[in-house]
Scaffold this motif. Structure first.
Motif, PDB file in Angstrom:
ATOM      1  N   ALA A   5      -6.611   5.725 -12.678  1.00 15.90           N
ATOM      2  CA  ALA A   5      -6.846   7.273 -12.634  1.00 15.90           C
ATOM      3  C   ALA A   5      -5.594   8.153 -12.240  1.00 15.90           C
ATOM      4  CB  ALA A   5      -8.093   7.825 -12.423  1.00 15.90           C
ATOM      5  N   VAL A   6      -5.099   9.019 -12.947  1.00 11.43           N
ATOM      6  CA  VAL A   6      -3.841   9.971 -12.474  1.00 11.43           C
ATOM      7  C   VAL A   6      -4.507  11.305 -12.551  1.00 11.43           C
ATOM      8  CG1 VAL A   6      -1.656  10.831 -12.614  1.00 11.43           C
ATOM      9  CG2 VAL A   6      -2.301   8.504 -13.643  1.00 11.43           C
ATOM     10  N   LEU A   7      -4.583  11.856 -11.521  1.00  9.73           N
ATOM     11  CA  LEU A   7      -5.081  13.214 -11.111  1.00  9.73           C
ATOM     12  C   LEU A   7      -4.039  14.099 -11.318  1.00  9.73           C
ATOM     13  CD1 LEU A   7      -7.931  14.528 -10.896  1.00  9.73           C
ATOM     14  CD2 LEU A   7      -7.612  14.748  -8.377  1.00  9.73           C
ATOM     15  N   TYR A   8      -4.024  15.276 -11.536  1.00 14.16           N
ATOM     16  CA  TYR A   8      -2.961  16.196 -11.778  1.00 14.16           C
ATOM     17  C   TYR A   8      -3.307  17.413 -11.153  1.00 14.16           C
ATOM     18  CZ  TYR A   8      -0.693  13.265 -14.992  1.00 14.16           C
ATOM     19  OH  TYR A   8      -0.165  11.839 -15.524  1.00 14.16           O
ATOM     20  N   VAL A   9      -2.998  17.669  -9.735  1.00 10.82           N
ATOM     21  CA  VAL A   9      -3.118  18.648  -8.844  1.00 10.82           C
ATOM     22  C   VAL A   9      -2.099  19.621  -8.409  1.00 10.82           C
ATOM     23  CG1 VAL A   9      -5.608  17.649  -8.366  1.00 10.82           C
ATOM     24  CG2 VAL A   9      -3.602  17.477  -6.960  1.00 10.82           C
ATOM     25  N   ALA A  10      -0.920  19.723  -8.843  1.00  9.68           N
ATOM     26  CA  ALA A  10       0.175  20.155  -8.556  1.00  9.68           C
ATOM     27  C   ALA A  10       0.032  22.002  -8.379  1.00  9.68           C
ATOM     28  CB  ALA A  10       1.397  19.796  -9.120  1.00  9.68           C
ATOM     29  N   ALA A  48     -12.891   2.157 -11.004  1.00  9.37           N
ATOM     30  CA  ALA A  48     -11.892   2.695 -10.884  1.00  9.37           C
ATOM     31  C   ALA A  48     -11.180   1.761  -9.523  1.00  9.37           C
ATOM     32  CB  ALA A  48     -11.191   4.151 -10.938  1.00  9.37           C
ATOM     33  N   LYS A  49      -9.710   1.293  -9.542  1.00  8.05           N
ATOM     34  CA  LYS A  49      -9.246   0.590  -8.680  1.00  8.05           C
ATOM     35  C   LYS A  49      -8.267   1.233  -7.967  1.00  8.05           C
ATOM     36  CE  LYS A  49     -12.042  -2.692  -9.359  1.00  8.05           C
ATOM     37  NZ  LYS A  49     -13.246  -3.147  -8.221  1.00  8.05           N
ATOM     38  N   GLU A  50      -7.414   2.045  -8.855  1.00  6.07           N
ATOM     39  CA  GLU A  50      -6.179   2.989  -8.397  1.00  6.07           C
ATOM     40  C   GLU A  50      -6.207   4.337  -8.798  1.00  6.07           C
ATOM     41  OE1 GLU A  50      -2.224   1.230  -9.410  1.00  6.07           O
ATOM     42  OE2 GLU A  50      -3.161  -0.367 -10.622  1.00  6.07           O
ATOM     43  N   VAL A  62      -3.468  18.478   0.807  1.00  9.79           N
ATOM     44  CA  VAL A  62      -4.016  17.549  -0.226  1.00  9.79           C
ATOM     45  C   VAL A  62      -3.871  16.150   0.565  1.00  9.79           C
ATOM     46  CG1 VAL A  62      -4.260  16.642  -2.482  1.00  9.79           C
ATOM     47  CG2 VAL A  62      -3.874  19.054  -2.180  1.00  9.79           C
ATOM     48  N   ARG A  63      -2.546  15.895   0.783  1.00  5.25           N
ATOM     49  CA  ARG A  63      -2.325  14.545   1.425  1.00  5.25           C
ATOM     50  C   ARG A  63      -3.147  14.141   2.681  1.00  5.25           C
ATOM     51  NH1 ARG A  63       3.706  14.888   0.329  1.00  5.25           N
ATOM     52  NH2 ARG A  63       3.997  13.549  -1.311  1.00  5.25           N
ATOM     53  N   LYS A  64      -3.120  15.057   3.428  1.00  4.52           N
ATOM     54  CA  LYS A  64      -4.174  14.990   4.536  1.00  4.52           C
ATOM     55  C   LYS A  64      -5.529  14.497   4.323  1.00  4.52           C
ATOM     56  CE  LYS A  64      -5.375  16.941   9.065  1.00  4.52           C
ATOM     57  NZ  LYS A  64      -6.819  16.338   9.084  1.00  4.52           N
ATOM     58  N   LYS A  65      -6.143  15.409   3.519  1.00  2.49           N
ATOM     59  CA  LYS A  65      -7.666  15.353   3.100  1.00  2.49           C
ATOM     60  C   LYS A  65      -7.492  13.885   2.031  1.00  2.49           C
ATOM     61  CE  LYS A  65     -11.773  16.394   2.577  1.00  2.49           C
ATOM     62  NZ  LYS A  65     -12.591  16.679   4.001  1.00  2.49           N
ATOM     63  N   LEU A  66      -6.733  13.556   1.661  1.00  5.88           N
ATOM     64  CA  LEU A  66      -6.854  12.153   0.772  1.00  5.88           C
ATOM     65  C   LEU A  66      -6.917  11.047   2.150  1.00  5.88           C
ATOM     66  CD1 LEU A  66      -4.161  12.184  -2.042  1.00  5.88           C
ATOM     67  CD2 LEU A  66      -6.709  11.333  -2.224  1.00  5.88           C
ATOM     68  N   GLY A  67      -5.949  11.255   3.124  1.00  6.64           N
ATOM     69  CA  GLY A  67      -5.804  10.019   4.159  1.00  6.64           C
ATOM     70  C   GLY A  67      -7.362  10.136   4.784  1.00  6.64           C
ATOM     71  N   ASP A  68      -7.944  11.396   5.083  1.00  6.02           N
ATOM     72  CA  ASP A  68      -9.225  11.214   5.691  1.00  6.02           C
ATOM     73  C   ASP A  68     -10.457  10.460   4.889  1.00  6.02           C
ATOM     74  OD1 ASP A  68      -8.025  12.875   7.576  1.00  6.02           O
ATOM     75  OD2 ASP A  68      -8.994  14.628   6.822  1.00  6.02           O
ATOM     76  N   LEU A  69     -10.062  10.440   3.440  1.00  7.22           N
ATOM     77  CA  LEU A  69     -11.062   9.760   2.447  1.00  7.22           C
ATOM     78  C   LEU A  69     -10.947   8.401   2.343  1.00  7.22           C
ATOM     79  CD1 LEU A  69     -11.354  12.965   0.242  1.00  7.22           C
ATOM     80  CD2 LEU A  69     -13.172  12.258   1.619  1.00  7.22           C
ATOM     81  N   THR A  70      -9.503   7.852   2.380  1.00  9.92           N
ATOM     82  CA  THR A  70      -9.268   6.806   1.905  1.00  9.92           C
ATOM     83  C   THR A  70     -10.170   5.770   2.621  1.00  9.92           C
ATOM     84  OG1 THR A  70      -7.600   6.599   3.501  1.00  9.92           O
ATOM     85  CG2 THR A  70      -6.918   7.208   1.234  1.00  9.92           C
ATOM     86  N   SER A  71     -10.680   5.691   3.744  1.00 16.41           N
ATOM     87  CA  SER A  71     -11.408   4.613   4.283  1.00 16.41           C
ATOM     88  C   SER A  71     -12.934   4.853   3.803  1.00 16.41           C
ATOM     89  CB  SER A  71     -11.539   4.903   5.918  1.00 16.41           C
ATOM     90  OG  SER A  71     -12.077   6.269   6.212  1.00 16.41           O
ATOM     91  N   LYS A  72     -13.304   5.796   3.216  1.00 10.83           N
ATOM     92  CA  LYS A  72     -14.553   6.149   2.686  1.00 10.83           C
ATOM     93  C   LYS A  72     -14.969   5.302   1.322  1.00 10.83           C
ATOM     94  CE  LYS A  72     -18.106   9.611   2.580  1.00 10.83           C
ATOM     95  NZ  LYS A  72     -18.236  11.023   2.511  1.00 10.83           N
ATOM     96  N   TYR A  73     -13.752   5.386   0.532  1.00 10.95           N
ATOM     97  CA  TYR A  73     -13.737   4.906  -0.855  1.00 10.95           C
ATOM     98  C   TYR A  73     -12.768   3.797  -1.404  1.00 10.95           C
ATOM     99  CZ  TYR A  73     -16.361   9.218  -1.312  1.00 10.95           C
ATOM    100  OH  TYR A  73     -17.381  10.379  -1.236  1.00 10.95           O
ATOM    101  N   LEU A  75     -10.390   2.485  -3.065  1.00  6.05           N
ATOM    102  CA  LEU A  75      -9.530   2.857  -4.214  1.00  6.05           C
ATOM    103  C   LEU A  75      -8.217   2.862  -3.438  1.00  6.05           C
ATOM    104  CD1 LEU A  75     -10.956   6.394  -5.486  1.00  6.05           C
ATOM    105  CD2 LEU A  75     -10.782   4.203  -6.807  1.00  6.05           C
ATOM    106  N   LYS A  76      -7.381   2.281  -4.446  1.00  7.40           N
ATOM    107  CA  LYS A  76      -5.808   2.254  -4.179  1.00  7.40           C
ATOM    108  C   LYS A  76      -5.073   3.636  -4.269  1.00  7.40           C
ATOM    109  CE  LYS A  76      -1.625  -0.459  -4.657  1.00  7.40           C
ATOM    110  NZ  LYS A  76      -0.898  -1.554  -5.210  1.00  7.40           N
ATOM    111  N   VAL A  77      -5.014   4.451  -3.140  1.00  7.34           N
ATOM    112  CA  VAL A  77      -4.585   5.800  -3.301  1.00  7.34           C
ATOM    113  C   VAL A  77      -3.069   5.665  -3.059  1.00  7.34           C
ATOM    114  CG1 VAL A  77      -4.887   7.945  -2.341  1.00  7.34           C
ATOM    115  CG2 VAL A  77      -6.849   6.549  -2.739  1.00  7.34           C
TER     116      VAL A  77
END
Length: 252
Positions: A5-10, A48-50, A62-73, A75-77
């Motif tokens: 999945a590609v998410l567009y949030v720019a 989804a895997k990626e 946004v990157r910081k929040k992603l980093g906080d969430l990667t251990s919870k889900y 997904l290859k982020v």
């Protein structure tokens, strides 16, 4: 199937007003979870895997929040930067081309500013159409200018705001798309044409419209599912008051 999945949030989300200019609407919380986390939860549920996130405005937040969430889900982020996010959103498509080229499986292309239930993605992913979009026939133009998708003889025939004409039915685009590998080269070609020429101010909706006009898209009707796009302060209130309770009631 290694679903990506590609998410567009720019984008800046300026219509939310100055109250949110030092944050990002993907970080708005509903029910104790940011929109970003809701996306990740839904994507894990559909297998989804990626998870690729195209960032620009307030990208470090946004990157910081992603980093906080990667251990919870599981997904290859990864993130991709659109440094020209103040120009047209077609440039977000352009920087994501390496993630689209050579795909062997359908890819989900997603707007970031939507609150919705998992069933919406399930319906998109299971569509009989190799490339598909989602529509809601119960749309309103009272406080927004939705992207409309007229349907004629079972096929989308256009994809744009302020559409008028004759059709069997008309729905609002949800902003989620399943794109088959066979159709990705067309999307990439149209994106490059605009992003490297005079079309740098164009929206990626212009690219999607070209795909619809070329007959590349089928559609799925998700009219009965609760959802909202977050564009204006009133959308935040609607999300909290109506949409989130309806999603929680579904249990998914």
């Amino acid at each position: 199937m290694a679903l990506k999945a590609v998410l567009y949030v720019a984008g800046r989300g300026s219509r939310l007003g100055p109250k949110y200019e030092n944050s990002h609407k993907i970080l708005l919380e509903f029910g104790g979870k940011t929109l970003l986390e809701w996306h990740m939860e839904h994507l894990v549920k559909i297998g989804a895997k990626e998870f690729v996130v195209v960032v620009g405005h307030q990208r470090e937040l946004v990157r910081k929040k992603l980093g906080d969430l990667t251990s919870k889900y599981p997904l290859k982020v990864r993130t991709i930067e659109n440094l020209d996010f103040r120009e047209g959103s077609v440039l977000s498509f352009h920087v994501s081309i390496p993630e689209l080229e050579g795909a062997q499986e359908p890819i989900l292309i997603m707007d970031g500013d939507v609150l919705y239930p998992t069933d919406m993605l399930r319906q998109l992913l299971s569509s009989k159409h190799r490339t598909a979009l989602l529509i809601d026939r119960e749309y309103s133009t009272a406080d927004d200018d939705p992207v409309l998708v007229p349907i004629k003889r079972g096929k989308p025939i256009d994809f744009r705001k302020k559409w008028t004409g004759e059709a069997d039915q008309v729905g609002e685009s949800i902003g989620f798309f399943k794109v088959d590998p066979a159709d990705l080269p067309f999307l990439i070609e149209q994106t490059k044409k605009r992003a490297t020429g005079p079309g740098r101010q164009d929206s990626y909706d212009d690219v999607l419209r070209e795909m619809v006009l070329a007959g590349r898209f089928g559609h799925e009707d998700v009219t009965r599912l609760p959802w909202t796009e977050i564009d204006f302060p009133g959308d935040i209130e609607k999300a909290e008051r109506e949409v989130l309770p309806a999603i929680l009631k579904l249990g998914r």
